[in-house]
Design an enzyme around this catalytic site. Sequence first.
Site, short mmCIF file in Angstrom:
data_model
loop_
_atom_site.label_atom_id
_atom_site.label_comp_id
_atom_site.label_asym_id
_atom_site.label_seq_id
_atom_site.Cartn_x
_atom_site.Cartn_y
_atom_site.Cartn_z
N GLU A 1 0.79 -1.23 0.00
CA GLU A 1 0.00 0.00 0.00
C GLU A 1 0.83 1.29 0.00
OE1 GLU A 1 -2.83 -0.62 3.19
OE2 GLU A 1 -3.73 -2.32 2.15
N ASN B 1 2.22 -4.49 -3.50
CA ASN B 1 0.81 -4.87 -3.38
C ASN B 1 -0.01 -3.65 -2.97
OD1 ASN B 1 -1.10 -7.16 -3.08
ND2 ASN B 1 -1.08 -6.69 -0.89
N HIS C 1 -10.13 -5.84 -3.08
CA HIS C 1 -11.22 -5.64 -2.11
C HIS C 1 -12.30 -4.82 -2.81
CE1 HIS C 1 -9.00 -7.43 1.13
NE2 HIS C 1 -7.99 -6.62 0.94
N GLU D 1 -5.94 -10.47 -2.52
CA GLU D 1 -6.79 -10.36 -1.32
C GLU D 1 -8.27 -10.24 -1.71
OE1 GLU D 1 -5.40 -7.28 1.37
OE2 GLU D 1 -3.29 -7.68 0.90
N ASP E 1 -12.06 -10.08 -2.18
CA ASP E 1 -13.38 -10.28 -1.57
C ASP E 1 -14.31 -9.23 -2.17
OD1 ASP E 1 -12.56 -7.99 -0.05
OD2 ASP E 1 -12.30 -9.16 1.78
#
Length: 334
Positions: free
Chosen positions: A145, A186, A222, A250, A252
Amino acid sequence: MRYSYLSSAFLLLPAVSAQLNLFARASGKLYFGTATDNPELSDRPYVAQLKNTLDFAQITPSNSMKWFATEPSRGVFNFTGGDEIVRLAKKNKQLVRGHTCAWHSQLADWVEAGNFDKKTLESVLDNHCRTLFPSSSYAWDVVNEPFNEDGTFRETVFYNTIGLSYISTALRAARAADPKAKLYINDYNLEGLSPKSDGMANLVKKLKAERVPIDGIGVQGHLIVGQVPTTIKENFQRFADLGVEVAITELDIRMPLPPTRELLEQQKKDYQTVIAACKAVKKCIGVTIWDWTDKYSWVPGVFEGEGAALPWDENLTKKPAYYGIVDGWKSKTK
Ligand SMILES: *[C@@H]1O[C@H](CO)[C@@H](O)[C@H](O)[C@H]1NC(C)=O
Ligand SMILES: *[C@@H]1O[C@H](CO)[C@@H](O)[C@H](O)[C@H]1NC(C)=O
């Protein structure tokens, strides 16, 4: 007695028609995987599915390799939690994605409180990454990030003290410690074309030009039901064209609670869209969901009134989203 045991055992056999990792492999990908966290490993039905390599050939520890857990005070390292997950993965022949070295969040307090000068913080970061790495992970989110939404660099303790070179310090330390691990940067909101994903593309171009070791771009994924970007494939392809691999790290897709039939159907389509984009880009090498059951999702704890983001519900039952992933892997690519 014996017959009733046999018949119930028979009913518990999984349907053999759909398996996330098998379909990922059949699509030329390296793995389909999931994050997990140490407290969940005492939940036996949960662990039984976590170990199911037909669905999951890769595991990411969602918390136990972060700085607060691994170097809680300066020079004092603790790999208890991370090692537990690595052992489980090795036993089941699953790959591990390590997560993470240079990140501003879930850091140990001493890193900021120390008010270190540039030279000292560089050596702290170098030492942290070097010490983390010899852990036989397939890949690592070395830097996590680093961007703001507008594509500028986030002003963290590392950026503010060291400057942009903190990124190459972390990557070089990681490569020196574990020459075989794939080294990733990432971030979230990198799925489609945007100022933030432009920032990532420019950074990777610059690192490559400077011969800093960088092997992959991690796209967290996300996402929100009904709001999946339309330019995922195009964006992944321009990342891949920089000469790196791409992974969804990651995934979702959350919704307002409670879930309705319509939302669950839209979520199925959204999973299919994301997976089909990965399938279509050769160098998108794998997909990780951020845990596999709504029982352990981070979403409700962070986004009030939202959740149900994963392919299995809180009772470990497959949702339509599961079959959306399968449909994504089965989709025809042009
Ligand atoms: C190391 O981490 C484990 C797992 O989080 C924890 O239980 C243990 O107390 C830690 N050890 C030390 C010495 O802090
Ligand atoms: C999970 O099971 C409980 C108890 O049977 C039930 O109340 C709940 O609605 C179930 N959750 C879902 C998402 O179906």
